[in-house]
Design a protein around this motif. Structure first.
Motif, short mmCIF file in Angstrom:
data_model
loop_
_atom_site.label_atom_id
_atom_site.label_comp_id
_atom_site.label_asym_id
_atom_site.label_seq_id
_atom_site.Cartn_x
_atom_site.Cartn_y
_atom_site.Cartn_z
N ALA A 57 24.58 40.67 56.59
CA ALA A 57 24.13 40.41 55.22
C ALA A 57 25.23 40.72 54.21
O ALA A 57 25.41 40.00 53.21
CB ALA A 57 22.88 41.24 54.93
N ASP A 58 26.01 41.77 54.49
CA ASP A 58 27.11 42.13 53.59
C ASP A 58 28.18 41.04 53.59
O ASP A 58 28.73 40.68 52.55
CB ASP A 58 27.70 43.47 54.04
N TYR A 59 28.45 40.47 54.77
CA TYR A 59 29.44 39.40 54.86
C TYR A 59 29.01 38.19 54.03
O TYR A 59 29.82 37.54 53.35
CB TYR A 59 29.64 38.98 56.30
N ILE A 60 27.71 37.85 54.14
CA ILE A 60 27.21 36.70 53.37
C ILE A 60 27.34 36.96 51.87
O ILE A 60 27.74 36.07 51.10
CB ILE A 60 25.74 36.39 53.76
N ASN A 61 27.00 38.15 51.41
CA ASN A 61 27.12 38.49 49.98
C ASN A 61 28.58 38.39 49.53
O ASN A 61 28.88 37.88 48.45
CB ASN A 61 26.58 39.89 49.72
N ARG A 62 29.50 38.89 50.36
CA ARG A 62 30.91 38.80 49.99
C ARG A 62 31.38 37.35 49.90
O ARG A 62 32.15 36.97 49.02
CB ARG A 62 31.76 39.54 51.02
N MET A 63 30.89 36.53 50.87
CA MET A 63 31.26 35.11 50.85
C MET A 63 30.75 34.43 49.59
O MET A 63 31.48 33.66 48.93
CB MET A 63 30.68 34.44 52.09
N LYS A 64 29.53 34.70 49.19
CA LYS A 64 28.95 34.08 47.99
C LYS A 64 29.69 34.54 46.74
O LYS A 64 29.97 33.74 45.83
CB LYS A 64 27.46 34.43 47.88
N ASN A 65 30.03 35.83 46.65
CA ASN A 65 30.77 36.33 45.49
C ASN A 65 32.16 35.70 45.40
O ASN A 65 32.65 35.36 44.31
CB ASN A 65 30.89 37.85 45.56
N ALA A 66 32.83 35.59 46.57
CA ALA A 66 34.15 34.97 46.58
C ALA A 66 34.07 33.52 46.14
O ALA A 66 34.93 33.02 45.40
CB ALA A 66 34.77 35.09 47.98
N ALA A 67 33.03 32.80 46.61
CA ALA A 67 32.87 31.40 46.21
C ALA A 67 32.61 31.27 44.71
O ALA A 67 33.12 30.36 44.05
CB ALA A 67 31.72 30.78 47.00
N GLU A 68 31.83 32.20 44.17
CA GLU A 68 31.56 32.17 42.71
C GLU A 68 32.83 32.44 41.92
O GLU A 68 33.10 31.78 40.92
CB GLU A 68 30.48 33.19 42.37
#
Length: 493
Positions: free
Chosen positions: A293-304
């Protein structure tokens, strides 16, 4: 260089002419001033000598009038004889005051005049005593006093001193007349010399004018030939610049198109990454452990962040190419509108905005709005903990290099920074703090600088760490180039 070649040189010829004219003017001026000064000095001395002689004659006449009235009354005891006596005595007092004020140019004359004044005063005293005795019915005593000859001796001594003084003054006057005649002769000679030199100067001017006329005809022909050559070169250069300008405009359009296409092509994969990330997070959250779940959050923040960065880059590239024509912009309502857009941030931070009277400037209104949005939001963002932000926006005009400038300052009481980083903050993607401390792409101040430079101005920052920062915006009041840039930018849209 031969003398003929020198005189064919127009600059040399006019330098020679100017030098001769200046020298002649100086010489004639000096001679004329000396002559005028000598005439004035001599004339003034003549007036002074004449005044001395007239004043002495008036003094002598008054003494004679007083003595005549005294003798007539003593001999006849008729009161009418007292009238000229009393009139002379009253006038003698004023005459003596005027005589004391005389300033003679004859050596030792002041002492002689002082001696004469003492004799006159003694004579007046003697006359007054005899009259007083006669009026007291002591005519015999008065006549006896007269018969002693004291008054007669005083008058002889007085007259002798007076004649001596007058002779010296007359001799001095004759000397001055002789000097005046000499000065007049010298003046005639001076004016004759001036006339001759002026005639020679006119002949020289005619010679140089004729010489220069010939040279000008030759130089004009050469200049016309050079102008034809230069016109051809200018036409060629203008054609080259036109081609270069067209090429530059085409390059700018291609660059803008590329930036748009690149941003569009980059945004599309980002949207898919964000979409699949949302699906993973919503549909498979239960299958993922905490680390997943942490990896997914980091991926979404990086994309934003990547999306924001692409949008900022696109906006940065369009400042010059997509700018609007400049118009008269009233900064007061524009900044008030900006504060309305930042209402939530201002309320959350409890910020206080202090506005001075702001001017109307020639600018792109949308870019001015963007400029102040960035500066004010930065001042709110980089505030100190537990200290309410205070933002002051001031304005004044300043003259530099014979040009008037609008000076707008935006100052805050925030965290500040070291002054050595004052230039670094305007470079794209340069940050002074970690991304975890303060959000942003690091391109906001670079956009501010680009906007101000498009308006022909400059922006700078001064700061003290822990005390606050002041941004100084300088925009020229009048600049034809600014309007030209605005119109050209508008024409390219």
């Amino acid at each position: 260089m031969p003398i003929k070649r020198l005189f064919e040189n127009s600059v040399f010829s006019w330098v020679v002419i100017t030098t001769i004219i200046i020298v002649m003017i100086i010489i004639n001026g000096v001679l004329a001033m000396k002559t005028i000064e000598d005439l004035s000095t001599t004339q003034s001395s003549l007036y002074n000598t004449g005044d001395v002689i007239i004043e002495l004659d008036d003094l002598h006449n008054l003494v004679l009038m007083a003595e005549t009235g005294q003798r007539g009354y003593l001999l006849t005891e008729i009161p009418e004889y007292l009238t000229p006596y009393e009139d002379a005595i009253s006038r003698l007092s004023e005459q003596l005051i005027d005589t004391k004020k005389l300033h003679s140019e004859v050596p030792e004359q002041a002492k002689r005049i002082a001696s004469l004044i003492r004799l006159v005063e003694q004579k007046v005293h003697e006359l007054k005593i005899t009259i007083e005795l006669a009026l007291a019915n002591e005519e015999k005593s008065a006549l006896k006093l007269v018969m002693t000859g004291t008054g007669r001796d005083l008058y002889k001594e007085l007259r002798a001193e007076l004649e001596h003084i007058k002779i010296l003054e007359i001799n001095h006057r004759n000397t001055l007349f002789a000097i005046l005649s000499t000065v007049e002769r010298e003046a005639k000679v001076t004016f004759a010399i001036s006339g001759i030199t002026s005639a020679l100067l006119l002949l020289g001017l005619a010679f140089f004018a004729r010489l220069n006329a010939k040279n000008e005809v030759r130089y004009r022909q050469q200049l016309e030939q050079q102008n034809d050559v230069l016109a051809e070169k200018v036409a060629m250069r203008t054609k080259e610049l036109t081609l270069y300008s067209d090429e530059l405009s085409r390059s700018n359009r291609e660059l803008e198109d590329f930036a748009f296409v690149a941003s569009h092509d980059l945004q599309e994969p980002l949207r898919k990454i964000r979409a699949f990330g949302d699906r993973l997070q919503s549909q498979y959250a239960q299958l993922l452990d905490e680390k997943g779940a942490d990896y997914i959050n980091r991926m979404k923040n990086a994309a934003e962040r990547m999306s924001n960065l692409i949008n900022d880059l696109l906006e940065f590239s369009r400042i010059s190419t997509r700018g609007k024509p400049f118009t008269n912009v009233q900064l007061q309502p524009l900044i008030e509108s900006t504060l309305d857009d930042l209402e939530i941030s201002i309320e959350e931070s409890d910020a206080k905005i202090l506005l001075s009277d702001l001017p109307t400037i020639n600018a792109d209104p949308s870019q001015m709005h963007h400029l102040f949005i960035n500066l004010i939001s930065n001042a709110i963002k980089f505030r100190q903990v537990d200290i309410k932000p205070i933002i002051k926006i001031n304005y004044y005009q300043e003259q530099a290099a014979l040009e008037q400038w609008h000076i707008i300052t935006v100052a805050d009481n925030g965290i500040g920074f070291e002054q050595e980083f004052a230039d670094k903050i305007f470079v794209p993607f340069q940050r002074l703090h970690a991304r975890t401390e303060y959000k942003g792409t690091g391109i906001g101040l670079a956009i501010c600088r680009r906007i101000v430079e498009r308006h022909g101005g400059k922006i700078s920052a001064t700061s003290i760490l822990g005390e606050g920062t002041q941004f100084r915006i300088e925009i020229p009041v009048e600049n034809a180039l600014i309007n030209l840039i605005g119109e050209n930018t508008h024409a390219q849209q």
